[in-house]
Design an enzyme around this catalytic site. Structure first.
Site, PDB file in Angstrom:
ATOM      1  N   PHE A  84       0.810  -1.223   0.000  1.00  0.00           N
ATOM      2  CA  PHE A  84       0.000   0.000   0.000  1.00  0.00           C
ATOM      3  C   PHE A  84       0.842   1.271   0.000  1.00  0.00           C
ATOM      4  O   PHE A  84       0.366   2.332  -0.374  1.00  0.00           O
ATOM      5  CB  PHE A  84      -0.935   0.006   1.228  1.00  0.00           C
ATOM      6  CG  PHE A  84      -0.247   0.438   2.507  1.00  0.00           C
ATOM      7  CD1 PHE A  84      -0.065   1.778   2.808  1.00  0.00           C
ATOM      8  CD2 PHE A  84       0.253  -0.502   3.413  1.00  0.00           C
ATOM      9  CE1 PHE A  84       0.588   2.180   3.971  1.00  0.00           C
ATOM     10  CE2 PHE A  84       0.904  -0.115   4.571  1.00  0.00           C
ATOM     11  CZ  PHE A  84       1.077   1.238   4.846  1.00  0.00           C
ATOM     12  N   GLU A 103      -4.975  -3.636  -1.998  1.00  0.00           N
ATOM     13  CA  GLU A 103      -6.418  -3.385  -1.982  1.00  0.00           C
ATOM     14  C   GLU A 103      -6.767  -2.117  -1.196  1.00  0.00           C
ATOM     15  O   GLU A 103      -7.898  -1.661  -1.213  1.00  0.00           O
ATOM     16  CB  GLU A 103      -7.153  -4.611  -1.396  1.00  0.00           C
ATOM     17  CG  GLU A 103      -6.861  -4.938   0.061  1.00  0.00           C
ATOM     18  CD  GLU A 103      -5.553  -5.710   0.296  1.00  0.00           C
ATOM     19  OE1 GLU A 103      -4.628  -5.603  -0.538  1.00  0.00           O
ATOM     20  OE2 GLU A 103      -5.467  -6.393   1.333  1.00  0.00           O
ATOM     21  N   SER A 111       5.405  -6.951   3.234  1.00  0.00           N
ATOM     22  CA  SER A 111       5.976  -7.216   4.563  1.00  0.00           C
ATOM     23  C   SER A 111       6.762  -8.540   4.563  1.00  0.00           C
ATOM     24  O   SER A 111       6.543  -9.404   3.710  1.00  0.00           O
ATOM     25  CB  SER A 111       4.850  -7.283   5.595  1.00  0.00           C
ATOM     26  OG  SER A 111       3.946  -8.301   5.229  1.00  0.00           O
ATOM     27  N   CYS A 127       9.563   1.923   3.164  1.00  0.00           N
ATOM     28  CA  CYS A 127      10.451   0.812   3.506  1.00  0.00           C
ATOM     29  C   CYS A 127      11.878   1.306   3.697  1.00  0.00           C
ATOM     30  O   CYS A 127      12.702   0.604   4.260  1.00  0.00           O
ATOM     31  CB  CYS A 127      10.420  -0.250   2.424  1.00  0.00           C
ATOM     32  SG  CYS A 127      11.086   0.354   0.877  1.00  0.00           S
TER      33      CYS A 127
HETATM   34  P1  NAD Z   1       1.604  -6.624   2.984  1.00  0.00           P
HETATM   35  O1  NAD Z   1       2.633  -7.671   3.040  1.00  0.00           O
HETATM   36  O2  NAD Z   1       0.503  -6.632   3.994  1.00  0.00           O
HETATM   37  O3  NAD Z   1       0.857  -6.639   1.553  1.00  0.00           O
HETATM   38  C1  NAD Z   1       1.598  -6.682   0.343  1.00  0.00           C
HETATM   39  C2  NAD Z   1       0.740  -7.388  -0.701  1.00  0.00           C
HETATM   40  O4  NAD Z   1       0.505  -8.736  -0.279  1.00  0.00           O
HETATM   41  C3  NAD Z   1      -0.615  -6.743  -0.922  1.00  0.00           C
HETATM   42  O5  NAD Z   1      -0.910  -6.733  -2.287  1.00  0.00           O
HETATM   43  C4  NAD Z   1      -1.561  -7.643  -0.133  1.00  0.00           C
HETATM   44  O6  NAD Z   1      -2.856  -7.700  -0.695  1.00  0.00           O
HETATM   45  C5  NAD Z   1      -0.895  -9.006  -0.210  1.00  0.00           C
HETATM   46  N1  NAD Z   1      -1.154  -9.818   0.974  1.00  0.00           N
HETATM   47  C6  NAD Z   1      -1.357  -9.383   2.241  1.00  0.00           C
HETATM   48  N2  NAD Z   1      -1.554 -10.432   3.074  1.00  0.00           N
HETATM   49  C7  NAD Z   1      -1.467 -11.554   2.321  1.00  0.00           C
HETATM   50  C8  NAD Z   1      -1.574 -12.950   2.607  1.00  0.00           C
HETATM   51  N3  NAD Z   1      -1.801 -13.395   3.842  1.00  0.00           N
HETATM   52  N4  NAD Z   1      -1.425 -13.820   1.596  1.00  0.00           N
HETATM   53  C9  NAD Z   1      -1.191 -13.400   0.342  1.00  0.00           C
HETATM   54  N5  NAD Z   1      -1.082 -12.082   0.020  1.00  0.00           N
HETATM   55  C10 NAD Z   1      -1.216 -11.174   0.989  1.00  0.00           C
HETATM   56  O7  NAD Z   1       2.367  -5.225   3.000  1.00  0.00           O
HETATM   57  P2  NAD Z   1       1.753  -3.763   3.125  1.00  0.00           P
HETATM   58  O8  NAD Z   1       1.276  -3.541   4.518  1.00  0.00           O
HETATM   59  O9  NAD Z   1       0.831  -3.478   2.002  1.00  0.00           O
HETATM   60  O10 NAD Z   1       3.063  -2.885   2.850  1.00  0.00           O
HETATM   61  C11 NAD Z   1       3.960  -2.499   3.858  1.00  0.00           C
HETATM   62  C12 NAD Z   1       5.148  -3.437   3.934  1.00  0.00           C
HETATM   63  O11 NAD Z   1       5.832  -3.465   2.685  1.00  0.00           O
HETATM   64  C13 NAD Z   1       6.189  -3.003   4.942  1.00  0.00           C
HETATM   65  O12 NAD Z   1       6.667  -4.146   5.610  1.00  0.00           O
HETATM   66  C14 NAD Z   1       7.286  -2.388   4.088  1.00  0.00           C
HETATM   67  O13 NAD Z   1       8.566  -2.380   4.679  1.00  0.00           O
HETATM   68  C15 NAD Z   1       7.228  -3.256   2.892  1.00  0.00           C
HETATM   69  N6  NAD Z   1       7.820  -2.601   1.723  1.00  0.00           N
HETATM   70  C16 NAD Z   1       9.053  -3.059   1.305  1.00  0.00           C
HETATM   71  C17 NAD Z   1       9.665  -2.438   0.244  1.00  0.00           C
HETATM   72  C18 NAD Z   1      11.020  -2.905  -0.227  1.00  0.00           C
HETATM   73  O14 NAD Z   1      11.418  -2.498  -1.300  1.00  0.00           O
HETATM   74  N7  NAD Z   1      11.735  -3.742   0.502  1.00  0.00           N
HETATM   75  C19 NAD Z   1       9.028  -1.389  -0.425  1.00  0.00           C
HETATM   76  C20 NAD Z   1       7.781  -0.975   0.010  1.00  0.00           C
HETATM   77  C21 NAD Z   1       7.179  -1.600   1.102  1.00  0.00           C
END
Ligand code: NAD
Length: 497
Positions: A149, A176, A226, A281
């Site tokens: 997000f 989403e 994450s 991030c």
């Molecule tokens: P998230 O892991 O909750 O979601 C990421 C994606 O995975 C979304 O599209 C979501 O719909 C999907 N998802 C969520 N739960 C799932 C599940 N149980 N099974 C399958 N798919 C699932 O992450 P977020 O809260 O949207 O984003 C924040 C996180 O992203 C932070 O941890 C941040 O550090 C990380 N991030 C990392 C980078 C990088 O380059 N390393 C860049 C941006 C964000």
């Protein structure tokens, strides 16, 4: 209520979804739209369309692909502000910051415009007498991107321009929580002349992700999100024979040595700690002061925090917008409560923050903890909010050890005027992206982005040259064109050229 539906085969999907989710305006706390949640059948439709479009797109000339990339680049430049407004409306970050996000994504499109140069192979003439050997880079097929997000436009832009330039077709599953910027991107692709089916968007949750990870026609998965989900995505995708890169969470440390320019260090800690309300991030979430550096640094940080403007992202002058959802705000506030319980010293408390006229918005003010130790959960967990933790280290070696012992290794920074100390840091630190007097060392589009340890699962960084390697496979050819010299049957290994 406005329904945000999938984008499949060059147009918005029309079928009424079985399930939907809510999208909010984080500044007011009101629901602004509903977003379709894809079923397995919806995902199969999008992947099927992308698979059908693949042979045509793969065979499109490099010059033809390049012209479409340039047209998309021009349209994105023209609509930069529209994309930024969609980001702010659903993510909450300030408009100024959202414009920066689009700019960084645009730079990846600009890099991808160089695709004829990037996709060149190698050629060796006469590896044996009248025998040539060459390698070509071919696309993979249908590839997918699953994105978080916090950068709803930029992170998808790290992926799809590179994948499409390389000749693949793409199915994007954006977050989403803030899906709209990618609907505008889909429209811009269509206007740029991208054939239908090459770029598709499916919205949704785990149902959509799981189908993408197991679908037999998906060849590669780019994920950003994450750490627990990244780990799961990598394991599942590998099990289903897919190439995978899964970029994950972070806890980014900034070391301040006593000889640093303290005004610069304080400006940097506050900008990198509280920018985008800490939902980056590459945000700095831990400052490690060495020796007596804290004596000057902490008052300088506190002074800056006291004048930060927290307010709706769309408002002129706001520096910190709301967090993305009420649940995320509550999670961040929970960590502030926990930090107090764990015995850290709360120097600035952002809990219960209210903005006049936006009382229902998901705001948390800038929060600063001193006397944090590595055994505390507020140090060990990714909080992903405007919460900065300050640790003290007796020596430079101890500061390096703290960072190297941390599970994550996305970004880090050192502030010093000592070139030797900076060089030691660059050499010894176990982190993928390093800033020297630069707090957020995000590589430009012609390098690649990637952390170490629990910040990236997979062998490839994202965008830049690594992306070309990720989105193509190498084929090596050895060729002889028969001339009049026939050597006859020879069952042995060649002994000489
Ligand atoms: P998230 O892991 O909750 O979601 C990421 C994606 O995975 C979304 O599209 C979501 O719909 C999907 N998802 C969520 N739960 C799932 C599940 N149980 N099974 C399958 N798919 C699932 O992450 P977020 O809260 O949207 O984003 C924040 C996180 O992203 C932070 O941890 C941040 O550090 C990380 N991030 C990392 C980078 C990088 O380059 N390393 C860049 C941006 C964000």
């Amino acid at each position: 209520m406005n329904l945000i539906n999938h984008w499949i085969n060059g147009r918005p999907h029309e079928a009424v979804p079985e399930r939907t989710g809510k999208v909010f305006d984080p500044a007011t706390g009101n629901q602004s739209a509903e977003v379709a949640f894809a079923s397995v059948a919806d995902v199969d439709l999008a992947v099927g369309v992308a698979a059908d479009a693949y042979p045509m797109w793969r065979d499109r000339s490099l010059a033809g692909r390049q012209r479409i990339m340039f047209a998309f680049r021009e349209l994105l430049e023209r609509h930069k502000d529209d994309v930024a407004r969609l980001i702010t409306a659903e993510h909450g970050k300030t408009l100024h910051d959202a414009r920066g996000e689009v700019q960084r994504g645009l730079e990846v499109v600009e890099f991808a415009c160089g695709l004829p140069q990037l996709l060149k192979g190698e050629f060796s003439e006469n590896v044996s007498t009248s025998v040539d050997m060459y390698s070509i880079r071919q696309p993979l097929g249908v590839v997918t991107g699953i994105t978080p997000f916090n950068f709803p436009a930029m992170v998808p832009l790290w992926m799809y321009p590179m994948a499409i330039a390389a000749g693949n077709t793409f199915v994007l599953k954006p977050s989403e929580k803030d899906p709209s910027p990618n609907m505008l991107a889909a429209e811009l692709w269509e206007r740029a002349g991208l054939p239908a089916g090459v770029f598709n968007v499916v919205h949704g949750d785990k149902v959509a992700v799981d189908r993408l990870l197991t679908h037999p026609d998906i060849e590669a998965v780019s994920f950003v999100g994450s750490t627990p989900i990244a780990r799961y995505v990598q394991a599942t995708a590998i099990e289903h024979r897919k190439r995978v890169q899964a970029l994950a969470g972070a806890k980014n440390h900034m070391v301040v040595l006593p000889d640093a320019d303290m005004e610069l260090a304080a400006d940097s800690a506050v900008s990198a700690g509280y920018g985008s309300a800490g939902e980056r991030c590459m945000a700095i979430s831990v400052v490690v002061s060495v020796g007596d550096a804290a004596e000057q640094l902490i008052p300088a940080i506190e002074k800056r925090i006291s004048s930060l403007q927290v307010g709706p992202g769309m408002a002129e002058g706001s520096e910190i917008g709301p967090l993305v959802t009420a649940e995320h705000r509550d999670r961040v506030v929970g960590y502030v409560d926990l930090g107090v319980e764990e015995g850290a010293t709360l120097l600035s408390d952002g809990r219960g923050f209210s903005v006049e006229g936006y009382e229902e918005g998901f705001f948390v003010g800038p929060t600063l903890f001193d006397d944090v130790s590595t055994s505390m959960k507020i140090y060990q967990h990714e909080i992903f909010g405007p919460v900065l933790c300050h640790l003290r280290a007796d020596s430079y070696e101890e500061a390096i050890r703290i960072i190297n012992d941390n599970a994550w290794g996305n970004g880090t920074a050192i502030f010093t005027n000592d070139g030797g100390a900076a060089r030691k840091f660059q050499n010894e630190i176990l982190v993928g992206m390093v800033g020297i007097n630069v707090p957020i060392p995000v590589p430009l589009s012609f390098y690649s982005f990637g952390g170490w340890k629990d910040s990236l699962f997979g062998d490839h960084d994202i965008y830049g040259p690594d992306s070309i390697r990720f989105y193509t496979q190498v084929k090596t050819v050895i060729a002889r064109w028969p001339d009049r010299i026939h050597r006859g049957v020879d069952l042995g290994f060649p002994q000489h050229g």
